[in-house]
Design a protein around this motif. Structure first.
Motif, mmCIF file in Angstrom:
data_model
loop_
_atom_site.group_PDB
_atom_site.id
_atom_site.type_symbol
_atom_site.label_atom_id
_atom_site.label_comp_id
_atom_site.label_asym_id
_atom_site.label_seq_id
_atom_site.Cartn_x
_atom_site.Cartn_y
_atom_site.Cartn_z
ATOM 1 N N PRO A 478 -1.530 -0.526 7.326
ATOM 2 C CA PRO A 478 -1.595 -1.516 6.242
ATOM 3 C C PRO A 478 -0.236 -1.874 5.661
ATOM 4 O O PRO A 478 0.015 -3.040 5.333
ATOM 5 C CB PRO A 478 -2.495 -0.829 5.208
ATOM 6 C CG PRO A 478 -3.368 0.081 6.005
ATOM 7 C CD PRO A 478 -2.479 0.592 7.098
ATOM 8 N N GLU A 479 0.655 -0.876 5.523
ATOM 9 C CA GLU A 479 1.980 -1.161 4.963
ATOM 10 C C GLU A 479 2.780 -2.073 5.886
ATOM 11 O O GLU A 479 3.531 -2.939 5.414
ATOM 12 C CB GLU A 479 2.730 0.147 4.723
ATOM 13 C CG GLU A 479 2.118 1.016 3.643
ATOM 14 C CD GLU A 479 2.006 0.280 2.305
ATOM 15 O OE1 GLU A 479 2.987 -0.417 1.946
ATOM 16 O OE2 GLU A 479 0.960 0.397 1.648
ATOM 17 N N ALA A 480 2.609 -1.902 7.200
ATOM 18 C CA ALA A 480 3.326 -2.767 8.144
ATOM 19 C C ALA A 480 2.826 -4.209 8.052
ATOM 20 O O ALA A 480 3.613 -5.161 8.200
ATOM 21 C CB ALA A 480 3.142 -2.248 9.567
ATOM 22 N N LEU A 481 1.529 -4.395 7.778
ATOM 23 C CA LEU A 481 1.002 -5.750 7.604
ATOM 24 C C LEU A 481 1.573 -6.411 6.352
ATOM 25 O O LEU A 481 1.859 -7.609 6.344
ATOM 26 C CB LEU A 481 -0.521 -5.720 7.530
ATOM 27 C CG LEU A 481 -1.284 -5.511 8.840
ATOM 28 C CD1 LEU A 481 -2.781 -5.611 8.595
ATOM 29 C CD2 LEU A 481 -0.851 -6.528 9.896
ATOM 30 N N LYS A 482 1.762 -5.620 5.293
ATOM 31 C CA LYS A 482 2.368 -6.176 4.081
ATOM 32 C C LYS A 482 3.794 -6.653 4.377
ATOM 33 O O LYS A 482 4.215 -7.728 3.926
ATOM 34 C CB LYS A 482 2.390 -5.127 2.974
ATOM 35 C CG LYS A 482 1.020 -4.712 2.463
ATOM 36 C CD LYS A 482 1.173 -3.656 1.367
ATOM 37 C CE LYS A 482 -0.148 -3.066 0.940
ATOM 38 N NZ LYS A 482 0.004 -2.020 -0.101
ATOM 39 N N VAL A 483 4.534 -5.852 5.117
ATOM 40 C CA VAL A 483 5.904 -6.236 5.487
ATOM 41 C C VAL A 483 5.876 -7.501 6.341
ATOM 42 O O VAL A 483 6.718 -8.400 6.181
ATOM 43 C CB VAL A 483 6.594 -5.085 6.231
ATOM 44 C CG1 VAL A 483 7.952 -5.540 6.773
ATOM 45 C CG2 VAL A 483 6.769 -3.876 5.313
ATOM 46 N N PHE A 484 4.911 -7.587 7.252
ATOM 47 C CA PHE A 484 4.768 -8.759 8.117
ATOM 48 C C PHE A 484 4.605 -10.028 7.278
ATOM 49 O O PHE A 484 5.230 -11.064 7.563
ATOM 50 C CB PHE A 484 3.558 -8.550 9.034
ATOM 51 C CG PHE A 484 3.247 -9.713 9.931
ATOM 52 C CD1 PHE A 484 3.993 -9.951 11.077
ATOM 53 C CD2 PHE A 484 2.196 -10.574 9.634
ATOM 54 C CE1 PHE A 484 3.701 -11.030 11.902
ATOM 55 C CE2 PHE A 484 1.896 -11.641 10.452
ATOM 56 C CZ PHE A 484 2.659 -11.872 11.601
ATOM 57 N N VAL A 485 3.795 -9.957 6.235
ATOM 58 C CA VAL A 485 3.590 -11.114 5.363
ATOM 59 C C VAL A 485 4.830 -11.369 4.512
ATOM 60 O O VAL A 485 5.267 -12.515 4.347
ATOM 61 C CB VAL A 485 2.349 -10.908 4.461
ATOM 62 C CG1 VAL A 485 2.194 -12.077 3.492
ATOM 63 C CG2 VAL A 485 1.090 -10.748 5.305
ATOM 64 N N ARG A 486 5.429 -10.296 3.981
ATOM 65 C CA ARG A 486 6.589 -10.434 3.095
ATOM 66 C C ARG A 486 7.763 -11.101 3.816
ATOM 67 O O ARG A 486 8.535 -11.854 3.204
ATOM 68 C CB ARG A 486 7.003 -9.062 2.562
ATOM 69 C CG ARG A 486 8.101 -9.119 1.507
ATOM 70 C CD ARG A 486 8.447 -7.727 0.985
ATOM 71 N NE ARG A 486 7.294 -7.119 0.322
ATOM 72 C CZ ARG A 486 6.678 -6.013 0.741
ATOM 73 N NH1 ARG A 486 7.127 -5.391 1.843
ATOM 74 N NH2 ARG A 486 5.659 -5.520 0.084
ATOM 75 N N ASP A 487 7.889 -10.852 5.119
ATOM 76 C CA ASP A 487 8.991 -11.433 5.879
ATOM 77 C C ASP A 487 8.797 -12.927 6.147
ATOM 78 O O ASP A 487 9.750 -13.600 6.584
ATOM 79 C CB ASP A 487 9.152 -10.708 7.221
ATOM 80 C CG ASP A 487 9.710 -9.297 7.056
ATOM 81 O OD1 ASP A 487 10.231 -8.996 5.965
ATOM 82 O OD2 ASP A 487 9.604 -8.508 8.008
ATOM 83 N N ARG A 488 7.604 -13.451 5.885
ATOM 84 C CA ARG A 488 7.294 -14.829 6.281
ATOM 85 C C ARG A 488 6.822 -15.717 5.138
ATOM 86 O O ARG A 488 6.836 -16.941 5.277
ATOM 87 C CB ARG A 488 6.234 -14.808 7.394
ATOM 88 C CG ARG A 488 6.770 -14.213 8.702
ATOM 89 C CD ARG A 488 5.643 -13.758 9.624
ATOM 90 N NE ARG A 488 6.186 -13.272 10.895
ATOM 91 C CZ ARG A 488 6.654 -12.040 11.071
ATOM 92 N NH1 ARG A 488 6.668 -11.187 10.042
ATOM 93 N NH2 ARG A 488 7.129 -11.669 12.248
ATOM 94 N N LEU A 489 6.372 -15.118 4.044
ATOM 95 C CA LEU A 489 5.865 -15.907 2.920
ATOM 96 C C LEU A 489 6.526 -15.450 1.627
ATOM 97 O O LEU A 489 7.157 -14.387 1.578
ATOM 98 C CB LEU A 489 4.340 -15.776 2.802
ATOM 99 C CG LEU A 489 3.488 -16.330 3.949
ATOM 100 C CD1 LEU A 489 2.006 -16.044 3.683
ATOM 101 C CD2 LEU A 489 3.712 -17.811 4.158
ATOM 102 N N ALA A 490 6.309 -16.252 0.595
ATOM 103 C CA ALA A 490 6.860 -15.894 -0.720
ATOM 104 C C ALA A 490 6.272 -14.574 -1.203
ATOM 105 O O ALA A 490 5.152 -14.191 -0.838
ATOM 106 C CB ALA A 490 6.556 -17.007 -1.722
#
Length: 518
Positions: A478-490
């Motif tokens: 789950p933490e890696a998915l958060k990073v995935f979103v953080r790197d691409r969206l606000a």
């Protein structure tokens, strides 16, 4: 005049209007007005191509003549039991000839046919039958436990007993009803109680709403995998019979069987919901390539969001045949994304047919026209929503009906749906549209599907929670998915929580039941 000429051209292209037979065309239009689109289509087929196959289900083939005569006998039988034009007859049926025969019988009597969701539990079914003032219930026998909770004063007609009913029917036809029998569809109920939505055909050219951007043709064969109680399944049933085509039905969807049916009957079109398309693709290339699907020209998806990665995978597998129809129970057709739309603008729901109007408005009722600006989606088409059974209706502006969605146009005028109005999340004063985050998560190689919701938060008002279904065998962090979103969206669009699930709760048409997740 320009619109009329366009409608005639579209109907001619589909094979519904034959220039050398204008009398036949006019007569068909009159019958649709007099009897409604479903019965009018079957009457047309029985007159001009009686021996052509209308339906194929588990029982075999049924010609237009057979369907016409069988439904006429059922109408006589129901009328003899006391069913009249002012009654509501509910149908709790899967996809098979009995459901179609019952709809036609109601149309002949003038009774209102209420199409029920086969996923209803007993209490929900009982509530809907009381609220809609149902006088009789047509049902498949496997629903007997659910039907037991319906009030006892509602007459029951099991579809398995149709043979006996027709055989014992009197010879006298019911009188011509004062108006065509209506079909009432229920809203999906994903955010509340399902409501009966009344639509009426504004003109005999309403079929153009579908045919303008979807290349369906007369006297072909279509597999309707989506439930016929759902708006798009019912619409495709009416449209296919109106085209004089053959409709293939199965009580339950099975991906492997669906592919076999497409090949066996040389189907040119399949109508399904995205979850069904996902299951077909999950069969894998070896299974799919073992069947000859070369006749397939239209893979029409509707009923819920078609994720861009799913559309792209289906295009790679089947070619440029994927179409995405966006609409609702209330507005019918809004837009259609063609293969070229999906290729140029992944994630779009496309452009409206020329016979439909789609506009965006802000929450103060002002037009939103700038590309990329989000607004409320309003639609006008040839299929007019006339209100709910219990009264009331959707919001309207300038004669257009709200879909309840938020969306934006791109520079080419293509519509993108950003989510439901009531699903918009306000976190720390910033608006977040769940579909943007969901579409991004769908591109992650370990994510099969996801839903993003807003949940209460003391500091920010709302925070984002993502429900994620991993691809089979994946070990998602789950933490890696958060990073995935953080790197691409606000930053305000990053879910604070990621909850892993084996499956998302869905209704029979594949829509996610967000209220259950909440």
């Amino acid at each position: 005049m320009v619109k009329l000429v366009h409608c005639v051209r579209v109907l001619h292209r589909a094979g519904l209007v034959e220039p050398l037979r204008p009398v036949r065309a006019v007569r068909s239009l009159i019958e649709v007005r007099a009897h409604g689109p479903l019965l009018g289509s079957v009457l047309r087929g029985a007159r001009y191509q009686p021996d052509h196959v209308a339906l194929i289900d588990e029982k075999g083939s049924q010609t237009y003549r057979d369907l016409h005569e069988r439904s006429a006998g059922l109408a006589r039988a129901l009328h003899a039991t006391g069913i009249r034009a002012h009654h509501v007859v509910a149908l709790l049926c899967r996809n098979h000839r009995g459901a179609v025969e019952a709809m036609l019988a109601c149309a002949r009597i003038g009774a209102r046919a209420l199409l029920l969701n086969t996923g209803f539990a007993g209490p929900q079914l009982a509530d809907v039958t009381r609220r809609e003032q149902v006088a009789a219930l047509v049902h498949d026998e496997d629903f007997d436990p659910v039907v037991a909770e319906v009030p006892p004063d509602v007459a029951r007609f099991p579809t398995g007993e149709f043979d006996g009913l027709v055989a014992s029917a009197p010879a006298v036809d019911p009188p011509q009803p004062p108006r065509p029998g209506q079909v009432v569809l229920l809203t999906s109920g994903t955010t509340g109680t399902p409501k009966g939505a009344h639509r009426e055909v504004r003109s005999a050219f309403a079929a153009v709403d579908f045919l303008d951007r979807i290349p369906l043709r007369a006297r072909e064969t279509s597999l309707i995998a989506a439930p016929v109680f759902h708006g798009i399944g019912f619409a495709h049933l009416v449209l296919a019979l109106g085209l004089g085509s053959t409709v293939v039905l199965r009580r339950r969807f099975d991906a492997r069987e669906a592919v076999e049916l497409l090949a066996r009957h040389r189907c040119t079109a399949i109508m399904l919901v995205p979850t069904m398309l996902r299951r077909i693709l999950d069969l894998g290339p070896v299974e799919l390539e073992s069947h000859d699907l070369s006749a397939l020209r239209v893979v029409l998806s509707s009923g819920s969001d078609l994720p861009a990665p799913l559309a792209e995978e289906a295009t790679r597998r089947f070619g440029d045949v994927v179409y995405d129809l966006y609409g609702s129970t209330e507005v019918a057709v809004a837009t259609v994304a063609t293969p070229s739309d999906l290729r140029v603008a992944p994630g779009t729901v496309g452009l409206p047919p020329r016979t439909c109007v789609v506009r965006l408005y802000d929450f103060e009722g002002r037009r939103v026209t700038r590309a990329g600006a989000v607004g409320r989606v309003f639609v006008g088409s040839g299929l007019r929503f006339s209100g709910y059974s219990g009264g009331g209706g959707k919001d309207t502006l300038d004669g257009l009906v709200s879909t309840g969605d938020l969306g934006h146009f791109d520079d080419g005028g293509r519509l993108f749906v950003d989510g439901r109005e009531d699903d918009m999340i306000v976190s720390g004063g910033e608006n977040v549209y769940p579909s943007e985050v969901e579409n991004l998560l769908a591109t992650h190689y370990q994510v099969r599907e996801s839903v993003v919701l807003g949940v209460p938060d003391e500091e920010f008002g709302q925070r984002l929670r993502a429900y994620v279904v991993p691809v089979p065998g994946a070990r998602v962090d789950p933490e890696a998915l958060k990073v995935f979103v953080r790197d691409r969206l606000a930053r305000h669009k990053v879910p604070r929580e990621v909850v892993l699930l084996q499956a998302l709760p869905r209704n029979a048409t594949g829509k996610v039941l967000r209220r259950e997740l909440r």
